[in-house]
Design a protein around this motif. Structure first.
Motif, PDB file in Angstrom:
ATOM      1  N   ALA A   7     -32.463 -12.474   7.245  1.00 54.79           N
ATOM      2  CA  ALA A   7     -32.012 -13.734   7.925  1.00 54.79           C
ATOM      3  C   ALA A   7     -31.313 -14.626   6.852  1.00 54.79           C
ATOM      4  N   ILE A   8     -29.829 -15.039   7.722  1.00 54.63           N
ATOM      5  CA  ILE A   8     -29.295 -15.290   6.378  1.00 54.63           C
ATOM      6  C   ILE A   8     -28.882 -17.153   6.795  1.00 54.63           C
ATOM      7  N   ALA A   9     -28.728 -18.066   5.768  1.00 54.70           N
ATOM      8  CA  ALA A   9     -27.892 -19.199   5.952  1.00 54.70           C
ATOM      9  C   ALA A   9     -26.811 -19.501   5.202  1.00 54.70           C
ATOM     10  N   THR A  10     -26.111 -20.802   5.208  1.00 55.18           N
ATOM     11  CA  THR A  10     -25.378 -20.735   4.064  1.00 55.18           C
ATOM     12  C   THR A  10     -24.679 -22.960   4.421  1.00 55.18           C
ATOM     13  N   THR A  11     -24.287 -23.165   4.088  1.00 56.91           N
ATOM     14  CA  THR A  11     -23.875 -24.803   3.918  1.00 56.91           C
ATOM     15  C   THR A  11     -22.367 -24.699   3.363  1.00 56.91           C
TER      16      THR A  11
END
Length: 336
Positions: free
Chosen positions: A139-143
């Motif tokens: 999983a990966i997330a960015t902001t």
């Protein structure tokens, strides 16, 4: 499987709503799921290999999948824009996230594969095996906006890693990786997401039916549930008020952040592998196995029996000119 909005489309998975069952558990809430005539249509796909995740960007929807494939919808047709992954090793890509301005996607997958792709210019960046980590990223997330973003990536060993673009001595902004944390012990983390409200808050889930919150960019994590959950967890999205977790058995768990209460909701019968929402006051989309898509509207949860029987892994709302998209096994692409 993505956090904030700007530009001409909406790009991040966020959630809203209310909750009503204590963190300690409770019986699943009964909520009518009405079957609706399908408005989803299968479209031509440039691959027969699985497509694992999809997001909306400033240049239309983009998706990732097996063999390192990156796909984009351009001029009404889906096409491969990268066919071998970030390091040209053809490792599968398991998840994708998008920056707040929609101009860059981040993706991660097998054997430590990790990279980014600038959707406006077609420029690819390889960040495979950051900090020497070669385990499969799940999983990966960015902001944040392009070249200023924060990234959190999670792997099958229960590890999470945070990176941020920071200015170096030459005045260039480059990705700097922090220390690995292990919020879930050794359990796989199949989903992470940044909150749409507080940009330094992130949520994660584990295959041991636990949900976590970090308010300091991955330095520390606090378990926030979910007691008495018996289904596998697949995806998570949230804001400062509500968090949603999709799970097996057609269940979605909804968390009221203010009251710290979880509500299990029976949406369907099949595992729900992907979630999307563009704003707290907007509907929620859920991708289901067996070709089903579910949507939470003002009239309750609607079940859509799509033209395919294949498993749907992820969904993404469209923009003013782009369709809603669902992707899944065997190269399946659905549009609405």
């Amino acid at each position: 499987m993505t956090e904030h909005t700007t530009s001409r489309r909406t790009f991040l998975k966020v959630a809203g709503g209310a909750a009503a069952v204590a963190v300690g558990g409770g019986a699943a809430a009964t909520q009518v799921t009405a079957q609706s005539s399908s408005t989803w249509a299968e479209v031509s796909s440039p691959t027969s290999k699985s497509i694992s995740a999809v997001v909306q960007t400033a240049d239309g929807p983009h998706a990732v999948g097996s063999s390192g494939n990156i796909l984009a919808l351009a001029d009404g047709q889906w096409q491969l824009v990268v066919d071998s992954g970030p390091d040209a090793s053809n490792n599968p890509l398991n998840d994708v996230a998008v920056t707040s301005d929609g101009e860059r996607i981040w993706f991660a997958g097998g054997s430590g594969a990790m990279g980014a792709y600038d959707v406006m210019t077609g420029k690819k960046h390889d960040y495979t095996a950051p900090d020497g980590k070669t385990s499969t990223w799940e999983a990966i997330a960015t902001t944040g906006t392009i070249d200023r973003e924060h990234v959190i990536v999670a792997n099958g060993s229960g590890e999470t890693l945070h990176g941020v673009f920071e200015q170096n001595d030459q005045g260039a902004y480059c990705m700097q990786w922090g220390s690995v944390t292990k919020p879930a012990g050794g359990s796989t983390i199949p989903g992470v997401a940044f909150s749409r409200g507080s940009s330094d808050t992130a949520y994660g889930i584990s295959t041991s039916q636990a949900a976590f919150e970090s308010t300091d960019f991955n330095s520390t994590w606090t378990q926030i549930g979910v007691s008495n959950a018996n289904e596998s967890f697949y995806d998570v999205l949230g804001d400062d008020e509500t968090v949603y977790v999709s799970a097996g058995g057609g269940t979605i768990y909804r968390y009221d952040c203010g009251c710290r209460r979880w509500t299990p909701i029976d949406v369907g019968e099949n595992a729900l592998q992907g979630l999307d929402r563009v704003a707290p006051d907007k509907p929620v989309l859920a991708a289901g196995n067996g070709g089903y898509v579910y949507e939470r509207t003002s009239n309750g949860w609607q079940e859509y029996d799509t033209p395919v029987g294949s498993d749907i892994y992820d969904v993404a709302y469209g923009g003013d000119t782009d369709p809603d998209v669902a992707v899944g096994s065997s190269g399946t692409i659905l549009e609405r």
